[in-house]
Design a protein around this motif. Structure first.
Motif, PDB file in Angstrom:
ATOM      1  N   GLN A   5       0.835  -1.203   0.000  1.00  0.00           N
ATOM      2  CA  GLN A   5       0.000   0.000   0.000  1.00  0.00           C
ATOM      3  C   GLN A   5       0.873   1.257   0.000  1.00  0.00           C
ATOM      4  OE1 GLN A   5      -3.192   0.064  -0.510  1.00  0.00           O
ATOM      5  NE2 GLN A   5      -3.264   2.309  -0.380  1.00  0.00           N
ATOM      6  N   GLU A   6       1.951   1.218   0.767  1.00  0.00           N
ATOM      7  CA  GLU A   6       2.903   2.340   0.803  1.00  0.00           C
ATOM      8  C   GLU A   6       3.487   2.571  -0.589  1.00  0.00           C
ATOM      9  OE1 GLU A   6       3.922   4.379   3.192  1.00  0.00           O
ATOM     10  OE2 GLU A   6       3.160   3.475   5.028  1.00  0.00           O
ATOM     11  N   TYR A   7       3.801   1.469  -1.259  1.00  0.00           N
ATOM     12  CA  TYR A   7       4.367   1.557  -2.610  1.00  0.00           C
ATOM     13  C   TYR A   7       3.381   2.231  -3.562  1.00  0.00           C
ATOM     14  CZ  TYR A   7       5.745   0.025  -7.289  1.00  0.00           C
ATOM     15  OH  TYR A   7       6.058  -0.001  -8.631  1.00  0.00           O
ATOM     16  N   LYS A   8       2.128   1.811  -3.494  1.00  0.00           N
ATOM     17  CA  LYS A   8       1.107   2.394  -4.383  1.00  0.00           C
ATOM     18  C   LYS A   8       0.941   3.883  -4.115  1.00  0.00           C
ATOM     19  CE  LYS A   8      -1.522  -1.852  -4.967  1.00  0.00           C
ATOM     20  NZ  LYS A   8      -2.653  -2.610  -4.459  1.00  0.00           N
ATOM     21  N   GLU A   9       0.975   4.232  -2.847  1.00  0.00           N
ATOM     22  CA  GLU A   9       0.785   5.646  -2.475  1.00  0.00           C
ATOM     23  C   GLU A   9       1.953   6.529  -2.920  1.00  0.00           C
ATOM     24  OE1 GLU A   9      -0.068   5.622   1.697  1.00  0.00           O
ATOM     25  OE2 GLU A   9      -2.002   4.649   1.406  1.00  0.00           O
ATOM     26  N   LEU A  10       3.103   5.918  -3.118  1.00  0.00           N
ATOM     27  CA  LEU A  10       4.258   6.699  -3.574  1.00  0.00           C
ATOM     28  C   LEU A  10       4.058   7.245  -4.983  1.00  0.00           C
ATOM     29  CD1 LEU A  10       7.620   4.882  -2.730  1.00  0.00           C
ATOM     30  CD2 LEU A  10       6.942   7.160  -2.039  1.00  0.00           C
ATOM     31  N   GLY A  11       3.278   6.492  -5.790  1.00  0.00           N
ATOM     32  CA  GLY A  11       3.018   6.921  -7.159  1.00  0.00           C
ATOM     33  C   GLY A  11       4.214   6.731  -8.083  1.00  0.00           C
ATOM     34  N   GLY A  64      11.857  -8.867   1.470  1.00  0.00           N
ATOM     35  CA  GLY A  64      11.277  -7.943   2.448  1.00  0.00           C
ATOM     36  C   GLY A  64      12.221  -6.834   2.875  1.00  0.00           C
ATOM     37  N   LEU A  65      13.491  -7.166   3.070  1.00  0.00           N
ATOM     38  CA  LEU A  65      14.460  -6.160   3.501  1.00  0.00           C
ATOM     39  C   LEU A  65      14.637  -5.088   2.426  1.00  0.00           C
ATOM     40  CD1 LEU A  65      16.678  -5.409   5.672  1.00  0.00           C
ATOM     41  CD2 LEU A  65      18.285  -6.533   4.124  1.00  0.00           C
ATOM     42  N   SER A  66      14.766  -5.521   1.198  1.00  0.00           N
ATOM     43  CA  SER A  66      14.967  -4.563   0.109  1.00  0.00           C
ATOM     44  C   SER A  66      13.737  -3.685  -0.084  1.00  0.00           C
ATOM     45  CB  SER A  66      15.286  -5.298  -1.196  1.00  0.00           C
ATOM     46  OG  SER A  66      16.556  -5.898  -1.101  1.00  0.00           O
ATOM     47  N   ARG A  67      12.565  -4.270   0.012  1.00  0.00           N
ATOM     48  CA  ARG A  67      11.339  -3.474  -0.112  1.00  0.00           C
ATOM     49  C   ARG A  67      11.308  -2.371   0.948  1.00  0.00           C
ATOM     50  NH1 ARG A  67       6.084  -7.242  -1.556  1.00  0.00           N
ATOM     51  NH2 ARG A  67       6.830  -7.927  -3.580  1.00  0.00           N
ATOM     52  N   LEU A  68      11.630  -2.772   2.165  1.00  0.00           N
ATOM     53  CA  LEU A  68      11.580  -1.809   3.271  1.00  0.00           C
ATOM     54  C   LEU A  68      12.619  -0.695   3.084  1.00  0.00           C
ATOM     55  CD1 LEU A  68      10.432  -1.094   6.082  1.00  0.00           C
ATOM     56  CD2 LEU A  68      12.162  -2.618   7.073  1.00  0.00           C
ATOM     57  N   GLY A  69      13.843  -1.072   2.791  1.00  0.00           N
ATOM     58  CA  GLY A  69      14.907  -0.081   2.619  1.00  0.00           C
ATOM     59  C   GLY A  69      14.683   0.805   1.409  1.00  0.00           C
ATOM     60  N   TRP A  70      14.221   0.183   0.321  1.00  0.00           N
ATOM     61  CA  TRP A  70      13.972   0.945  -0.914  1.00  0.00           C
ATOM     62  C   TRP A  70      12.831   1.942  -0.707  1.00  0.00           C
ATOM     63  CZ3 TRP A  70       9.864   1.637  -4.230  1.00  0.00           C
ATOM     64  CH2 TRP A  70      10.153   2.216  -5.465  1.00  0.00           C
ATOM     65  N   LEU A  71      11.732   1.464  -0.103  1.00  0.00           N
ATOM     66  CA  LEU A  71      10.575   2.337   0.125  1.00  0.00           C
ATOM     67  C   LEU A  71      10.917   3.500   1.052  1.00  0.00           C
ATOM     68  CD1 LEU A  71       7.385   0.144   0.668  1.00  0.00           C
ATOM     69  CD2 LEU A  71       7.576   2.133  -0.825  1.00  0.00           C
ATOM     70  N   ALA A  72      11.623   3.195   2.125  1.00  0.00           N
ATOM     71  CA  ALA A  72      11.994   4.248   3.080  1.00  0.00           C
ATOM     72  C   ALA A  72      12.873   5.288   2.389  1.00  0.00           C
ATOM     73  CB  ALA A  72      12.723   3.633   4.278  1.00  0.00           C
ATOM     74  N   THR A  73      13.770   4.822   1.534  1.00  0.00           N
ATOM     75  CA  THR A  73      14.639   5.756   0.804  1.00  0.00           C
ATOM     76  C   THR A  73      13.823   6.631  -0.150  1.00  0.00           C
ATOM     77  OG1 THR A  73      16.458   4.175   0.922  1.00  0.00           O
ATOM     78  CG2 THR A  73      16.660   5.935  -0.710  1.00  0.00           C
ATOM     79  N   GLU A  74      12.871   6.006  -0.854  1.00  0.00           N
ATOM     80  CA  GLU A  74      12.026   6.784  -1.773  1.00  0.00           C
ATOM     81  C   GLU A  74      11.249   7.855  -1.012  1.00  0.00           C
ATOM     82  OE1 GLU A  74      12.097   6.584  -5.160  1.00  0.00           O
ATOM     83  OE2 GLU A  74      13.742   5.247  -4.666  1.00  0.00           O
ATOM     84  N   LYS A  75      10.738   7.489   0.129  1.00  0.00           N
ATOM     85  CA  LYS A  75       9.988   8.470   0.935  1.00  0.00           C
ATOM     86  C   LYS A  75      10.917   9.593   1.412  1.00  0.00           C
ATOM     87  CE  LYS A  75       6.612   6.917   3.734  1.00  0.00           C
ATOM     88  NZ  LYS A  75       5.276   6.996   3.158  1.00  0.00           N
ATOM     89  N   LEU A  76      12.125   9.207   1.800  1.00  0.00           N
ATOM     90  CA  LEU A  76      13.100  10.203   2.248  1.00  0.00           C
ATOM     91  C   LEU A  76      13.440  11.163   1.109  1.00  0.00           C
ATOM     92  CD1 LEU A  76      15.158  11.109   4.480  1.00  0.00           C
ATOM     93  CD2 LEU A  76      16.779   9.517   3.432  1.00  0.00           C
TER      94      LEU A  76
END
Lengths: 85, 161
Positions: free
Chosen positions: B16-22, B33-45
């Motif tokens: 859901q976080e990924y979808k919201e990033l657009g 799972g680790l890569s998803r978390l690190g990648w998503l957090a970086t994108e948000k940052l």
């Protein structure tokens, strides 16, 4: 053959973790690599493992593998002819 | 070091976080799972601070966690357990080292500084590593933080000021 194509599409989605994608969204004639599904070399290894695991097919020839993995239709035709399970 | 931005992301509903990033990034689906978390957090940052603040030649990525990619390693091990049904998964094998996540981020954003993922006991142990890295004078920015699968990520963008 259509049933086998559907089955392969489902296995591709499962093997490659293509969440959010449905069987209906995969065109049997669309290239699996490059354009189309945009799969990469690791995905090709995963598909070769999938063929071995579920259909007893060992794809070892690179040239044949390239032809077989062109799209879902070519994959289904090869599986239909060569499956041992 | 000056903190330019910070993101805290819980390891929950990442799809859901990924979808919201657009952002359309199909590789996300294939990540562990680790890569998803690190990648998503970086994108948000980076959405927060803007990628224009990054000097691509002088930005490094330093992440750490206690358990690294253990979840994925167990999943990979499971594909090899049955010798009568022995099919080690190449897609899982790719993610059996934790620094894949830092590499994914570097490739996507064309960041040519060094990347590293450390397995540490706790977040406090990361701080001296980041300080020592920045003290070399080779980097202007660093994306740094703790990325623990099953828990969450806390990332910061710091600069050398």
């Amino acid at each position: 053959m259509e049933q086998l194509e559907q089955e392969l599409k489902a296995r591709i989605i499962e093997a490659l973790n293509l969440e959010e994608m449905t069987v209906e969204q995969i065109d049997s004639d669309a290239p699996l690599f490059g354009e189309g599904l945009g799969l990469d070399s690791i995905d090709s290894l995963e598909l070769i493992m999938m063929l071995d695991k579920y259909y007893g097919i060992k794809l070892t020839d690179k040239t044949i593998a390239k032809q077989v993995l062109a799209n879902v239709r070519t994959l289904a035709e090869y599986v239909n002819e060569h499956r041992t399970k | 070091m000056k903190i330019i931005g910070e993101v805290i992301l819980e390891d929950k509903d990442l799809m859901q976080e990924y979808k919201e990033l657009g952002i359309d990034y199909p590789k996300f689906y294939k990540m562990d799972g680790l890569s998803r978390l690190g990648w998503l957090a970086t994108e948000k940052l980076l959405q927060q601070v803007g990628t224009e603040v990054l000097d691509s030649e002088r930005t490094c990525i330093i992440m750490a966690s206690k358990n690294a990619c253990l979840h994925n390693n167990r999943a990979f091990e499971a594909t090899m357990k049955d010798h009568n049904n022995y099919f080690p998964s190449p897609a899982l094998f790719v993610y059996t080292v934790p620094n894949i996540v830092t590499g994914e981020i570097a490739i996507e954003h064309k960041l040519y500084g060094e990347t590293a993922f450390y397995e540490l006991n706790n977040e406090d142990e990361l701080e001296p590593i980041v300080k020592a890295t920045m003290a070399t004078g080779r980097f202007k920015n660093a994306i740094v933080g703790w990325v623990e699968e099953g828990s969450g990520a806390k990332l910061r963008l710091v600069n050398d000021n």
